[in-house]
Write a protein that holds these residues in place. Structure first.
Motif, PDB file in Angstrom:
ATOM      1  N   SER A  15       0.595  -1.238   0.397  1.00 12.15           N
ATOM      2  CA  SER A  15      -0.166  -0.319   0.117  1.00 12.15           C
ATOM      3  C   SER A  15       0.766   1.265  -0.229  1.00 12.15           C
ATOM      4  CB  SER A  15      -1.263  -0.430   1.364  1.00 12.15           C
ATOM      5  OG  SER A  15      -1.639  -1.355   0.846  1.00 12.15           O
ATOM      6  N   LYS A  16       2.358   1.579   1.308  1.00  9.99           N
ATOM      7  CA  LYS A  16       2.836   2.555   0.290  1.00  9.99           C
ATOM      8  C   LYS A  16       3.283   2.768  -0.701  1.00  9.99           C
ATOM      9  CE  LYS A  16       6.926   1.751   3.159  1.00  9.99           C
ATOM     10  NZ  LYS A  16       8.204   2.136   3.803  1.00  9.99           N
ATOM     11  N   ALA A  17       3.803   1.890  -1.228  1.00  7.89           N
ATOM     12  CA  ALA A  17       4.083   1.464  -2.618  1.00  7.89           C
ATOM     13  C   ALA A  17       3.168   2.120  -3.799  1.00  7.89           C
ATOM     14  CB  ALA A  17       4.567   0.764  -3.324  1.00  7.89           C
ATOM     15  N   PHE A  18       1.929   1.919  -4.000  1.00 10.16           N
ATOM     16  CA  PHE A  18       0.637   2.722  -4.271  1.00 10.16           C
ATOM     17  C   PHE A  18       0.850   3.561  -3.768  1.00 10.16           C
ATOM     18  CE2 PHE A  18      -3.717   3.084  -4.361  1.00 10.16           C
ATOM     19  CZ  PHE A  18      -3.581   2.948  -5.481  1.00 10.16           C
ATOM     20  N   TYR A  19       0.328   3.905  -3.122  1.00 12.20           N
ATOM     21  CA  TYR A  19       0.199   5.533  -2.810  1.00 12.20           C
ATOM     22  C   TYR A  19       1.434   6.129  -2.760  1.00 12.20           C
ATOM     23  CZ  TYR A  19      -4.485   4.551  -0.366  1.00 12.20           C
ATOM     24  OH  TYR A  19      -5.910   4.099  -0.509  1.00 12.20           O
ATOM     25  N   LEU A  20       2.646   6.219  -2.900  1.00 11.68           N
ATOM     26  CA  LEU A  20       3.906   7.038  -3.544  1.00 11.68           C
ATOM     27  C   LEU A  20       3.579   6.958  -5.093  1.00 11.68           C
ATOM     28  CD1 LEU A  20       6.828   5.165  -1.919  1.00 11.68           C
ATOM     29  CD2 LEU A  20       6.242   7.953  -1.569  1.00 11.68           C
ATOM     30  N   ALA A  21       3.168   6.089  -5.843  1.00 11.22           N
ATOM     31  CA  ALA A  21       2.902   6.278  -6.632  1.00 11.22           C
ATOM     32  C   ALA A  21       1.630   6.700  -7.672  1.00 11.22           C
ATOM     33  CB  ALA A  21       3.183   4.847  -7.886  1.00 11.22           C
ATOM     34  N   ALA A  22       0.407   6.523  -6.497  1.00 11.53           N
ATOM     35  CA  ALA A  22      -0.693   7.121  -7.387  1.00 11.53           C
ATOM     36  C   ALA A  22      -0.487   8.576  -6.520  1.00 11.53           C
ATOM     37  CB  ALA A  22      -1.386   6.231  -6.106  1.00 11.53           C
ATOM     38  N   LEU A  23      -0.342   8.945  -5.511  1.00 14.95           N
ATOM     39  CA  LEU A  23      -0.465  10.884  -5.596  1.00 14.95           C
ATOM     40  C   LEU A  23       0.499  11.491  -5.280  1.00 14.95           C
ATOM     41  CD1 LEU A  23      -1.838   9.511  -1.947  1.00 14.95           C
ATOM     42  CD2 LEU A  23      -2.927  10.459  -3.927  1.00 14.95           C
ATOM     43  N   ALA A  24       2.053  11.169  -5.754  1.00 13.19           N
ATOM     44  CA  ALA A  24       2.454  11.374  -6.298  1.00 13.19           C
ATOM     45  C   ALA A  24       1.964  12.805  -7.911  1.00 13.19           C
ATOM     46  CB  ALA A  24       4.053  10.486  -7.993  1.00 13.19           C
ATOM     47  N   PRO A  25       1.487  12.266  -8.568  1.00 16.13           N
ATOM     48  CA  PRO A  25       1.069  13.327  -9.068  1.00 16.13           C
ATOM     49  C   PRO A  25      -0.090  14.898  -9.177  1.00 16.13           C
ATOM     50  CG  PRO A  25       0.152  11.049 -10.829  1.00 16.13           C
ATOM     51  CD  PRO A  25       0.831  10.632  -9.537  1.00 16.13           C
ATOM     52  N   ILE A  26      -0.429  14.209  -7.979  1.00 13.44           N
ATOM     53  CA  ILE A  26      -1.265  15.318  -7.452  1.00 13.44           C
ATOM     54  C   ILE A  26      -0.407  16.400  -6.302  1.00 13.44           C
ATOM     55  CG2 ILE A  26      -3.676  14.570  -7.829  1.00 13.44           C
ATOM     56  CD1 ILE A  26      -3.115  14.099  -4.419  1.00 13.44           C
ATOM     57  N   GLY A  27       1.045  15.807  -6.453  1.00 11.14           N
ATOM     58  CA  GLY A  27       2.407  16.381  -5.903  1.00 11.14           C
ATOM     59  C   GLY A  27       2.525  15.621  -4.101  1.00 11.14           C
ATOM     60  N   TYR A  28       1.933  15.127  -3.684  1.00 10.79           N
ATOM     61  CA  TYR A  28       1.630  14.353  -2.828  1.00 10.79           C
ATOM     62  C   TYR A  28       3.167  13.497  -2.298  1.00 10.79           C
ATOM     63  CZ  TYR A  28      -2.395  15.216  -0.468  1.00 10.79           C
ATOM     64  OH  TYR A  28      -3.662  16.177   0.970  1.00 10.79           O
ATOM     65  N   THR A  29       3.905  13.015  -1.874  1.00 14.69           N
ATOM     66  CA  THR A  29       5.033  12.729  -1.360  1.00 14.69           C
ATOM     67  C   THR A  29       4.805  11.767   0.504  1.00 14.69           C
ATOM     68  OG1 THR A  29       6.161  14.128   0.039  1.00 14.69           O
ATOM     69  CG2 THR A  29       6.441  14.135  -2.498  1.00 14.69           C
ATOM     70  N   LEU A  30       5.980  10.763   0.592  1.00 12.01           N
ATOM     71  CA  LEU A  30       6.175  10.244   1.886  1.00 12.01           C
ATOM     72  C   LEU A  30       6.186  11.344   2.388  1.00 12.01           C
ATOM     73  CD1 LEU A  30       5.761   7.895   3.830  1.00 12.01           C
ATOM     74  CD2 LEU A  30       7.632   7.373   2.934  1.00 12.01           C
TER      75      LEU A  30
END
Length: 128
Positions: A15-30
């Motif tokens: 899930s961490k890998a999923f959210y890193l990739a999925a949210l990158a286009p909106i400027g989100y990072t870990l």
């Protein structure tokens, strides 16, 4: 005003890998990650912008029923990019990018189910 929210996930690393990739286009990072030894109960990871985590995942039994979380985008392009990135990262289609006029004439959103079935959306409320 909501300060932060989150979901519980069954496979923390996936899930961490999923959210890193999925949210990158909106400027989100870990932004922050804390192990169970610090939180006192489970591993957590916080995603956000500008050093402020406002979306958290935590290891455990996934929320039932699954949760719906929507992220706001300023233009439509990040909605499209989120959808493509989320699918490439293993998400499942739950409604491709497009107008949802039943909400309002400019509601442009895309929906993807994360690895645990949570309905993750990115939406733009601005005209094209």
């Amino acid at each position: 005003m909501i300060d932060h929210t989150g979901v519980t996930v069954s496979d923390f690393e996936k899930s961490k890998a999923f959210y890193l990739a999925a949210l990158a286009p909106i400027g989100y990072t870990l932004v922050m990650e804390l192990p169970a030894s610090v939180t006192g109960h489970t591993d957590v990871a916080g995603f956000g912008e500008h050093g402020k985590p406002d979306f958290w995942i935590s290891r455990g039994t996934p929320n039932q029923p699954p949760v719906h979380v929507a992220f706001r985008a300023e233009t439509r392009a990040p909605v499209d990019a989120f959808y493509a990135a989320a699918l490439a990262a293993g998400g499942r289609d739950n409604g491709g990018p497009g107008i949802r006029a039943h909400y309002h004439p400019h509601y442009y959103g895309a929906f993807v189910l994360d690895p645990d079935g949570h309905n993750i959306e990115v939406v733009c409320h601005c005209p094209a």
